[in-house]
Design a protein around this motif. Structure first.
Motif, PDB file in Angstrom:
ATOM      1  N   GLU A 130       2.865 -15.515   8.462  1.00 43.65           N
ATOM      2  CA  GLU A 130       2.726 -14.080   8.140  1.00 43.65           C
ATOM      3  C   GLU A 130       1.416 -13.568   8.663  1.00 43.65           C
ATOM      4  N   LEU A 131       1.303 -12.287   9.106  1.00 44.57           N
ATOM      5  CA  LEU A 131       0.084 -11.616   9.495  1.00 44.57           C
ATOM      6  C   LEU A 131       0.093 -10.424   8.913  1.00 44.57           C
ATOM      7  N   LEU A 132      -1.063 -10.180   8.149  1.00 42.38           N
ATOM      8  CA  LEU A 132      -1.431  -8.664   7.949  1.00 42.38           C
ATOM      9  C   LEU A 132      -1.732  -7.748   9.133  1.00 42.38           C
ATOM     10  N   TYR A 133      -1.266  -6.651   9.154  1.00 41.73           N
ATOM     11  CA  TYR A 133      -1.009  -5.877  10.505  1.00 41.73           C
ATOM     12  C   TYR A 133      -1.207  -4.349  10.208  1.00 41.73           C
ATOM     13  N   ALA A 134      -2.381  -3.750  10.757  1.00 45.88           N
ATOM     14  CA  ALA A 134      -2.406  -2.236  10.523  1.00 45.88           C
ATOM     15  C   ALA A 134      -2.145  -1.606  11.730  1.00 45.88           C
ATOM     16  N   PRO A 135      -1.138  -0.842  12.089  1.00 39.62           N
ATOM     17  CA  PRO A 135      -0.607  -0.241  13.356  1.00 39.62           C
ATOM     18  C   PRO A 135      -1.810   0.530  13.772  1.00 39.62           C
ATOM     19  N   MET A 136      -2.642   1.242  12.993  1.00 38.94           N
ATOM     20  CA  MET A 136      -3.814   1.942  13.601  1.00 38.94           C
ATOM     21  C   MET A 136      -5.002   1.246  13.765  1.00 38.94           C
ATOM     22  N   HIS A 137      -5.004  -0.032  13.453  1.00 37.20           N
ATOM     23  CA  HIS A 137      -6.135  -1.314  13.943  1.00 37.20           C
ATOM     24  C   HIS A 137      -7.319  -0.822  13.041  1.00 37.20           C
ATOM     25  N   ARG A 138      -7.051  -0.388  11.603  1.00 34.03           N
ATOM     26  CA  ARG A 138      -8.168  -0.120  10.888  1.00 34.03           C
ATOM     27  C   ARG A 138      -8.479  -1.556  10.084  1.00 34.03           C
ATOM     28  N   PRO A 139      -9.800  -1.644   9.928  1.00 33.91           N
ATOM     29  CA  PRO A 139     -10.021  -3.085   9.222  1.00 33.91           C
ATOM     30  C   PRO A 139      -9.707  -3.021   7.630  1.00 33.91           C
ATOM     31  N   LEU A 140      -9.558  -3.969   7.001  1.00 31.75           N
ATOM     32  CA  LEU A 140      -8.928  -3.942   5.714  1.00 31.75           C
ATOM     33  C   LEU A 140     -10.018  -3.360   4.910  1.00 31.75           C
ATOM     34  N   PHE A 141     -11.111  -3.402   4.891  1.00 31.78           N
ATOM     35  CA  PHE A 141     -12.038  -2.875   3.963  1.00 31.78           C
ATOM     36  C   PHE A 141     -12.079  -1.535   4.022  1.00 31.78           C
ATOM     37  N   GLU A 142     -11.756  -0.746   5.190  1.00 32.40           N
ATOM     38  CA  GLU A 142     -11.700   0.534   5.079  1.00 32.40           C
ATOM     39  C   GLU A 142     -10.453   1.023   4.497  1.00 32.40           C
ATOM     40  N   LEU A 143      -9.201   0.237   4.738  1.00 28.12           N
ATOM     41  CA  LEU A 143      -8.134   0.821   4.162  1.00 28.12           C
ATOM     42  C   LEU A 143      -8.083   0.719   2.675  1.00 28.12           C
ATOM     43  N   PHE A 144      -8.532  -0.462   2.205  1.00 30.36           N
ATOM     44  CA  PHE A 144      -8.580  -0.575   0.641  1.00 30.36           C
ATOM     45  C   PHE A 144      -9.667   0.437  -0.040  1.00 30.36           C
TER      46      PHE A 144
END
Length: 332
Positions: A130-144
Motif C-alpha cells: 500500500e502507498l499513501l498518495y496525495a493527488p495534489m502532491h502535498r507533503p504529509l506534515f502539511e496535510l495533517f
C-alpha cells in the motif's frame, strides 16, 4: 533594508520548518516477502515526507540484502523489529488470515509507544503493498497540519490499483490508474486511519487494522478525509495480490484455512482465490484444460485485477501520477 528583506525571506522557511516538526508522521507495518520494499521506503520517506517507519519483518529471506542496500541516512528513519521464523515444517500456517490481524494490532500498539517517545505527532498503519498518495502532491506534515486541533483521528479512504496486464512485474511503477469505486473492490473498502499521538496516547488502542479507539472503547473525535469538499487530499492505494506469482504463493499458503473460515471471509476475490488454491493443491498445472493450468489461473487473476475485470467502469478510474524515476534517483 536588506536585513529586513532577508528576515522576511527566512520567516516562511522558519514557519514551514516549525509546521513540519510539529506534525511529524510515522508509519507502522508488518512486512513479509515484500514486492519492492526499498522503493516503498524511498517513496514514503523521501517523497511523502514520512518521518519514521516502524517495520516488523516476518519470514523475509531477502530482507538483509535489502537492508544492506539502504543508505545510513535512510536507515536512520527506520526502526526494524524482527520476528522469529516458523518452527514447523509446513510453510502454510493454520488460519493465517486471522492470526495476521492479531500480529498487526500488537505492532500498532508497540509503534504507538515508540512514536510517542520520538515525539511523532501522527501514526498510520498500512501494509507493504500500500502507498499513501496525495493527488495534489502535498507533503504529509502539511496535510495533517491543516486538520482542526479537535480531531484525533483522520480516516483515509483507500482505492485499488488496476494493473495493465497479467504480465506486470513492477507493480508500483507500472500501475497508471486506480479504481475509485469501493463497491467493485476486490479487497477491503473501509480505508485506514491516522491517529494523533497526544500526551494521553497511551489511552488509545488499535480497534482492528483500520482504526483506533480509546482503551475504554469510546470513539475518538474523528474526521473522514473523503468528505472534504474538493475530494480526499490523501488516500491509500492498495496494490493487492501483485504480481501474479505473489497472488499464487499468498493464497496457496493460506490454503490451510478451514472451509468454514473461508466462507466467513467477506471478500469474494479472497474466497474464490482460496477455494481455487485448495482445489488445485497438489495438482500439476500442465493440463491446459484444467482450472489449475497456468493459463486458467492467470485468466482468473486478470478478471479481478486488470482492465479485463467486467465490473470496472471507465468513470470510476483515476490516473495515478507518481514520478518514479525521480524517486529512484533521490539521494537519501
Amino acid at each position: 533594508q536588506q536585513q529586513e528583506q532577508q528576515q522576511q525571506r527566512q520567516q516562511p522557511q522558519s514557519l514551514l520548518s516549525q509546521e513540519k516538526s510539529s506534525n511529524r508522521v510515522a508509519v507502522v507495518l508488518l512486512s513479509r516477502r515484500p514486492p519492492d520494499l526499498k522503493l516503498w521506503l524511498m517513496y514514503h520517506i523521501g517523497y511523502m515526507s514520512v518521518d519514521h517507519v516502524f517495520l516488523q519483518v516476518e519470514d523475509s529471506p531477502l530482507f538483509n540484502q535489502t537492508w544492506s542496500s539502504l543508505s545510513p541516512s535512510l536507515r536512520s528513519h527506520i526502526t526494524v523489529w524482527r520476528t522469529p521464523g516458523r518452527s514447523d515444517s509446513d510453510p502454510r500456517p493454520l488460519d493465517d488470515y486471522e492470526t495476521l490481524q492479531r500480529r498487526q494490532l500488537s505492532a500498532m500498539a508497540r509503534a504507538r509507544d515508540a512514536a510517542v517517545a520520538l515525539g511523532i505527532a501522527w501514526l498510520i498503519h498500512i501494509d507493504d503493498d500500500e502507498l499513501l498518495y496525495a493527488p495534489m502532491h502535498r507533503p504529509l506534515f502539511e496535510l495533517f497540519g491543516a486538520l482542526p486541533s479537535t480531531v484525533d483521528q483522520a480516516f483515509i479512504p483507500n482505492v485499488e490499483a488496476v494493473y495493465p496486464s497479467v504480465a506486470v512485474q513492477n507493480c508500483f511503477a507500472e500501475t497508471k490508474e486506480v479504481n475509485m469505486n469501493p463497491y467493485t473492490f476486490a479487497s477491503y473498502a473501509n480505508g485506514k486511519s491516522a491517529v494523533r499521538l497526544t500526551d494521553g496516547a497511551g489511552e488509545v488502542a488499535p480497534a482492528g487494522p483500520h482504526m483506533w479507539r480509546y482503551q475504554a472503547g469510546d470513539q475518538l473525535p474523528s474526521l473522514h478525509l473523503d468528505h472534504e469538499p474538493f475530494g480526499a487530499p490523501l488516500m491509500v492505494v492498495h496494490f493487492e495480490s501483485c504480481p501474479f506469482n505473489r497472488w499464487e504463493s499468498k493464497f496457496w499458503e493460506l490454503g490451510n484455512t478451514s472451509p468454514g473460515k473461508v466462507q466467513s471471509i467477506p471478500f469474494p476475490f479472497y474466497r474464490e482465490s482460496l477455494e481455487r488454491m485448495q482445489s488445485c493443491s497438489g495438482e500439476a498445472h500442465n493440463d491446459p484444460d484444467s482450472i489449475c493450468s497456468e493459463h486458467s489461473l492467470q485468466s482468473f487473476w486478470a478478471q479481478w485485477k486488470t482492465p479485463a475485470n467486467p465490473s470496472l467502469a471507465k468513470k470510476d478510474l483515476m490516473p495515478l501520477n507518481i514520478p518514479w524515476k525521480d524517486i529512484e534517483r533521490m539521494q537519501l
